[in-house]
Design a protein around this motif. Structure first.
Motif, PDB file in Angstrom:
ATOM      1  N   ARG A   1     -41.723  -8.918 -23.472  1.00 53.94           N
ATOM      2  CA  ARG A   1     -41.257  -9.114 -22.094  1.00 53.94           C
ATOM      3  C   ARG A   1     -40.870  -7.789 -21.441  1.00 53.94           C
ATOM      4  O   ARG A   1     -41.070  -7.595 -20.240  1.00 53.94           O
ATOM      5  N   LEU A   2     -40.325  -6.865 -22.231  1.00 54.15           N
ATOM      6  CA  LEU A   2     -40.019  -5.539 -21.705  1.00 54.15           C
ATOM      7  C   LEU A   2     -41.304  -4.820 -21.282  1.00 54.15           C
ATOM      8  O   LEU A   2     -41.351  -4.158 -20.236  1.00 54.15           O
TER       9      LEU A   2
ATOM     10  N   THR B   1     -37.726 -13.159 -32.179  1.00 55.51           N
ATOM     11  CA  THR B   1     -37.007 -12.979 -30.914  1.00 55.51           C
ATOM     12  C   THR B   1     -37.111 -11.539 -30.430  1.00 55.51           C
ATOM     13  O   THR B   1     -37.331 -11.281 -29.242  1.00 55.51           O
ATOM     14  N   LEU B   2     -36.959 -10.582 -31.335  1.00 51.63           N
ATOM     15  CA  LEU B   2     -37.073  -9.174 -30.952  1.00 51.63           C
ATOM     16  C   LEU B   2     -38.500  -8.817 -30.529  1.00 51.63           C
ATOM     17  O   LEU B   2     -38.703  -8.021 -29.609  1.00 51.63           O
TER      18      LEU B   2
ATOM     19  N   PHE C   1     -33.665 -13.130 -24.607  1.00 51.56           N
ATOM     20  CA  PHE C   1     -33.929 -12.797 -26.011  1.00 51.56           C
ATOM     21  C   PHE C   1     -32.914 -11.772 -26.522  1.00 51.56           C
ATOM     22  O   PHE C   1     -32.497 -11.832 -27.686  1.00 51.56           O
ATOM     23  N   LEU C   2     -32.509 -10.858 -25.651  1.00 53.74           N
ATOM     24  CA  LEU C   2     -31.452  -9.918 -26.020  1.00 53.74           C
ATOM     25  C   LEU C   2     -30.148 -10.668 -26.290  1.00 53.74           C
ATOM     26  O   LEU C   2     -29.416 -10.344 -27.239  1.00 53.74           O
TER      27      LEU C   2
ATOM     28  N   TRP D   1     -36.597  -9.349 -15.667  1.00 56.23           N
ATOM     29  CA  TRP D   1     -35.478  -9.709 -16.534  1.00 56.23           C
ATOM     30  C   TRP D   1     -35.799 -10.817 -17.536  1.00 56.23           C
ATOM     31  O   TRP D   1     -34.890 -11.381 -18.141  1.00 56.23           O
TER      32      TRP D   1
ATOM     33  N   ARG E   1     -40.585 -10.910 -29.075  1.00 58.75           N
ATOM     34  CA  ARG E   1     -40.739 -11.470 -27.730  1.00 58.75           C
ATOM     35  C   ARG E   1     -39.997 -10.619 -26.696  1.00 58.75           C
ATOM     36  O   ARG E   1     -40.481 -10.440 -25.576  1.00 58.75           O
ATOM     37  N   MET E   2     -38.830 -10.123 -27.065  1.00 53.11           N
ATOM     38  CA  MET E   2     -38.108  -9.250 -26.141  1.00 53.11           C
ATOM     39  C   MET E   2     -38.924  -8.005 -25.830  1.00 53.11           C
ATOM     40  O   MET E   2     -39.027  -7.582 -24.677  1.00 53.11           O
TER      41      MET E   2
ATOM     42  N   TRP F   1     -30.172 -12.130 -29.771  1.00 54.07           N
ATOM     43  CA  TRP F   1     -29.939 -11.120 -30.804  1.00 54.07           C
ATOM     44  C   TRP F   1     -28.484 -10.659 -30.823  1.00 54.07           C
ATOM     45  O   TRP F   1     -27.876 -10.545 -31.891  1.00 54.07           O
TER      46      TRP F   1
ATOM     47  N   TRP G   1     -36.797 -10.558 -20.393  1.00 52.94           N
ATOM     48  CA  TRP G   1     -36.435 -10.139 -21.744  1.00 52.94           C
ATOM     49  C   TRP G   1     -34.961 -10.373 -22.047  1.00 52.94           C
ATOM     50  O   TRP G   1     -34.555 -10.423 -23.214  1.00 52.94           O
ATOM     51  N   ALA G   2     -34.132 -10.556 -21.020  1.00 51.97           N
ATOM     52  CA  ALA G   2     -32.683 -10.630 -21.217  1.00 51.97           C
ATOM     53  C   ALA G   2     -32.232 -11.801 -22.090  1.00 51.97           C
ATOM     54  O   ALA G   2     -31.341 -11.628 -22.938  1.00 51.97           O
TER      55      ALA G   2
END
Length: 216
Positions: free
Chosen positions: A150-151, A143-144, A166-167, A161, A146-147, A170, A163-164
């Motif tokens: 995306r960032l 997940t991190l 996935f944040l 947005w 992928r975040m 977490w 990435w949000a």
């Protein structure tokens, strides 16, 4: 994640928080082993083998085997009832958490924790797609990653947005872990009853949403 819609993302975040909660309770009950974070148990297995700590290695390997068995159970339920019927997988998870909480309350903690590990494996089939994991709910490394990806896309002119979600996963797992640890300090293994109640409630809510979608 964006393909799941707002309700799907919220459900995923709630289940990640639940996984963190249960993992914290299991970690403190089992003295440093995990019930949902199998990367940690795999490291403990390797260290145990290297140091000749055979009991530690056996516990870690047993937990990993139970988790994989839970994944098989969850994937089978998803195939049997249809991957769109998330309520069926949630119901299976709720039953296993009920068994786990009941056994732990009765004093059979090892057997209870085994049921809890199975439940955490089952949870990963809630978002199953074409026999594969759609969203990882009990582990955050992917997940991190992928975040971060995306960032990077956002920084280079892509969607700002993506990435949000996935944040949120977490944060959910981390906050759930903190709440689980606090709950264990106050209630011990009885904190598992809260986890069962949450999953049972989510099962009812999701089943209701599915029924309305079919009726509409």
């Amino acid at each position: 994640m964006k393909d799941y819609g707002r309700r799907g993302v919220m459900l995923a975040a709630a289940l990640s928080a639940l996984a963190g909660y249960v993992d914290a309770v299991g970690f403190m009950t089992l003295g440093g082993f995990f019930v949902s974070f199998m990367s940690g148990n795999s490291t403990r297995l390797g260290v145990g083998l290297a140091l000749g700590e055979w009991m530690q290695a056996a516990i870690a390997l047993g937990l990993i085997g139970l988790f994989v068995t839970g994944v098989v159970i969850g994937a089978t339920v998803a195939r049997r009832f249809g991957e769109g019927r998330r309520s069926a997988v949630l119901a299976a998870e709720a039953v296993l958490l009920l068994i786990g909480a009941g056994l732990c309350t009765a004093g059979w903690r090892e057997a209870g924790m085994a049921a809890v590990v199975l439940a955490m494996g089952v949870e990963n089939a809630v978002f199953q797609r074409e026999g594969d994991v759609g969203v990882g709910l009990t582990y955050m490394t992917g997940t991190l990653v992928r975040m971060g990806q995306r960032l990077t896309t956002a920084l280079h002119g892509g969607p700002g947005w993506d990435w949000a979600p996935f944040l949120m996963l977490w944060v959910g797992l981390s906050v759930g872990g903190a709440i689980g640890a606090i709950s264990f300090l106050h209630f011990g293994v009885l904190a598992l009853w809260t986890a069962f109640g949450i999953v049972a409630g989510l099962t009812v809510l999701v089943a209701g949403a599915e029924a309305r979608a079919q009726g509409g």
